[in-house]
Design a protein around this motif. Structure first.
Motif, mmCIF file in Angstrom:
data_model
loop_
_atom_site.group_PDB
_atom_site.id
_atom_site.type_symbol
_atom_site.label_atom_id
_atom_site.label_comp_id
_atom_site.label_asym_id
_atom_site.label_seq_id
_atom_site.Cartn_x
_atom_site.Cartn_y
_atom_site.Cartn_z
ATOM 1 N N TYR A 15 45.530 86.648 22.924
ATOM 2 C CA TYR A 15 45.489 86.364 21.489
ATOM 3 C C TYR A 15 46.864 86.103 20.873
ATOM 4 N N SER A 16 47.915 86.605 21.509
ATOM 5 C CA SER A 16 49.262 86.418 20.954
ATOM 6 C C SER A 16 49.874 85.063 21.325
ATOM 7 N N ALA A 17 49.218 84.299 22.188
ATOM 8 C CA ALA A 17 49.754 82.991 22.599
ATOM 9 C C ALA A 17 49.672 82.000 21.432
ATOM 10 N N SER A 18 50.685 81.142 21.348
ATOM 11 C CA SER A 18 50.725 80.139 20.281
ATOM 12 C C SER A 18 50.451 78.750 20.848
ATOM 13 N N GLU A 19 50.231 77.800 19.945
ATOM 14 C CA GLU A 19 50.056 76.415 20.371
ATOM 15 C C GLU A 19 51.317 75.925 21.078
ATOM 16 N N GLU A 20 52.475 76.373 20.621
ATOM 17 C CA GLU A 20 53.732 75.985 21.265
ATOM 18 C C GLU A 20 53.805 76.535 22.693
ATOM 19 N N ASP A 21 53.311 77.762 22.916
ATOM 20 C CA ASP A 21 53.262 78.331 24.272
ATOM 21 C C ASP A 21 52.421 77.441 25.187
ATOM 22 N N MET A 22 51.272 76.990 24.695
ATOM 23 C CA MET A 22 50.380 76.136 25.492
ATOM 24 C C MET A 22 51.020 74.768 25.739
#
Length: 83
Positions: A11-18
């Protein structure tokens, strides 16, 4: 261009991480992580649009691999059903 489904995202992942994760395999056109409409909290899945070759490489490399403590589910997205 292919749409790739990503499930079981922490849940803590961001669109930038992806974008960074999938960018290793090809050109990322867009990233959309899905949030609950009522609470605004992440639902733990999303979609990445990318070039065909990169999408196939990403699916092969990332499906069922650990990312931030969770095993990702990565496969080609199914077309949306018409309402």
């Amino acid at each position: 261009m292919k749409s790739v489904y990503i499930g079981n995202i922490v849940y803590s992942a961001s669109e930038e991480d992806m974008r960074k994760l999938f960018g290793q395999f090809g050109e990322v056109i867009s990233v959309k992580l899905i949030n609950d409409r009522e609470t605004g909290r992440p639902k733990g899945f999303g979609f990445v649009e990318m070039d065909d070759t990169g999408a196939l490489k990403a699916i092969e490399a990332l499906n069922n691999t650990d990312y931030m403590g969770r095993n990702l589910r990565v496969n080609e997205a199914r077309p949306r059903k018409q309402m």
